[in-house]
Design a protein around this motif. Structure first.
Motif, PDB file in Angstrom:
ATOM      1  N   ALA A   1      -1.869   3.263   9.981  1.00 55.30           N
ATOM      2  CA  ALA A   1      -1.918   3.328   9.032  1.00 55.30           C
ATOM      3  C   ALA A   1      -1.695   4.661   8.674  1.00 55.30           C
ATOM      4  N   ARG A   2      -0.850   5.361   9.756  1.00 54.41           N
ATOM      5  CA  ARG A   2       0.162   6.283   9.207  1.00 54.41           C
ATOM      6  C   ARG A   2       1.541   6.273   9.002  1.00 54.41           C
ATOM      7  N   ARG A   3       2.293   4.777   9.565  1.00 60.79           N
ATOM      8  CA  ARG A   3       3.164   4.298   9.038  1.00 60.79           C
ATOM      9  C   ARG A   3       3.198   3.937   7.301  1.00 60.79           C
ATOM     10  N   GLY A   4       1.635   3.427   7.180  1.00 64.39           N
ATOM     11  CA  GLY A   4       1.760   2.914   5.683  1.00 64.39           C
ATOM     12  C   GLY A   4       1.392   3.913   5.038  1.00 64.39           C
ATOM     13  N   LEU A   5       1.004   5.073   5.375  1.00 62.15           N
ATOM     14  CA  LEU A   5       0.882   6.647   4.638  1.00 62.15           C
ATOM     15  C   LEU A   5       2.022   6.764   4.388  1.00 62.15           C
ATOM     16  N   GLU A   6       2.786   6.833   6.035  1.00 59.68           N
ATOM     17  CA  GLU A   6       4.708   7.642   5.029  1.00 59.68           C
ATOM     18  C   GLU A   6       4.940   5.888   3.826  1.00 59.68           C
ATOM     19  N   CYS A   7       5.239   4.677   4.008  1.00 59.06           N
ATOM     20  CA  CYS A   7       5.858   4.103   3.091  1.00 59.06           C
ATOM     21  C   CYS A   7       5.180   3.477   2.104  1.00 59.06           C
ATOM     22  N   GLY A   8       3.749   4.567   1.765  1.00 63.09           N
ATOM     23  CA  GLY A   8       3.162   4.628   0.251  1.00 63.09           C
ATOM     24  C   GLY A   8       2.421   3.061   0.145  1.00 63.09           C
ATOM     25  N   THR A   9       2.521   2.372   1.102  1.00 72.61           N
ATOM     26  CA  THR A   9       1.119   1.154   1.314  1.00 72.61           C
ATOM     27  C   THR A   9       0.043   1.516   1.786  1.00 72.61           C
ATOM     28  N   GLY A  10      -0.353   0.945   2.886  1.00 70.69           N
ATOM     29  CA  GLY A  10      -1.652   1.181   3.470  1.00 70.69           C
ATOM     30  C   GLY A  10      -2.329   0.173   4.125  1.00 70.69           C
ATOM     31  N   ILE A  11      -3.311   0.577   4.720  1.00 69.82           N
ATOM     32  CA  ILE A  11      -4.179  -0.493   5.877  1.00 69.82           C
ATOM     33  C   ILE A  11      -5.706  -0.931   5.194  1.00 69.82           C
TER      34      ILE A  11
ATOM     35  N   SER B   1       5.081  -1.474   6.040  1.00 65.95           N
ATOM     36  CA  SER B   1       6.837  -0.662   6.274  1.00 65.95           C
ATOM     37  C   SER B   1       6.617  -0.688   4.661  1.00 65.95           C
ATOM     38  N   VAL B   2       6.621  -2.476   4.188  1.00 65.34           N
ATOM     39  CA  VAL B   2       7.285  -3.076   3.002  1.00 65.34           C
ATOM     40  C   VAL B   2       5.905  -3.868   1.904  1.00 65.34           C
ATOM     41  N   ARG B   3       4.504  -3.635   2.286  1.00 56.47           N
ATOM     42  CA  ARG B   3       3.061  -3.959   1.394  1.00 56.47           C
ATOM     43  C   ARG B   3       2.478  -3.815   2.761  1.00 56.47           C
TER      44      ARG B   3
END
Length: 127
Positions: A68-78, A42-44
């Motif tokens: 991965a979905r959460r990263g997409l929502e937050c503009g970060t990623g894995i 959610s942060v990085r």
């Protein structure tokens, strides 16, 4: 049923977070791993080293997909590093590799996740 756990080491980088996992990613270990990875992404951006993960079940795969979905929502990623052959095959069969890069090294993962700075590009060109 035996007790399973995932050990997690979190290392903060300059522009990303590295997560080293070991153990079994399964139904029993899922809740704590899922929640912690969700908070981190959610942060990085996350580089997740799974070379120490000896087993992924369906719940383990769901953890990666949810992160991965959460990263997409937050503009970060894995990006994942160190995937073992059987787990990698499952990721590819399920086409998860289209959403989550499977990388050979942490450096490759960073290139997948972070826009390189001008300095990084210059250093790379000088090599």
């Amino acid at each position: 049923m035996k007790d399973t756990a995932v050990d997690m080491v979190v290392v903060e980088g300059e522009r990303h977070t590295a997560v080293l996992l070991s153990g079994e990613m399964d139904l029993l270990s899922a809740p704590s791993v899922r929640d912690r990875l969700r908070d981190l992404v959610s942060v990085r951006p996350l580089v997740i080293d799974v070379s120490g993960v000896s087993f992924f079940d369906a719940e383990g795969l769901r953890i990666v997909a949810a992160t991965a979905r959460r990263g997409l929502e937050c503009g970060t990623g894995i990006a994942l590093v160190g995937m073992r052959p059987f787990a990698e095959k499952m990721f590819r069969i399920l086409r998860m590799d289209e959403e989550v890069p499977l990388c050979a090294s942490a450096q490759e993962a960073l290139w997948c996740l972070l826009p390189p700075t001008d300095e990084e590009i210059s250093d790379w060109l000088r090599r």
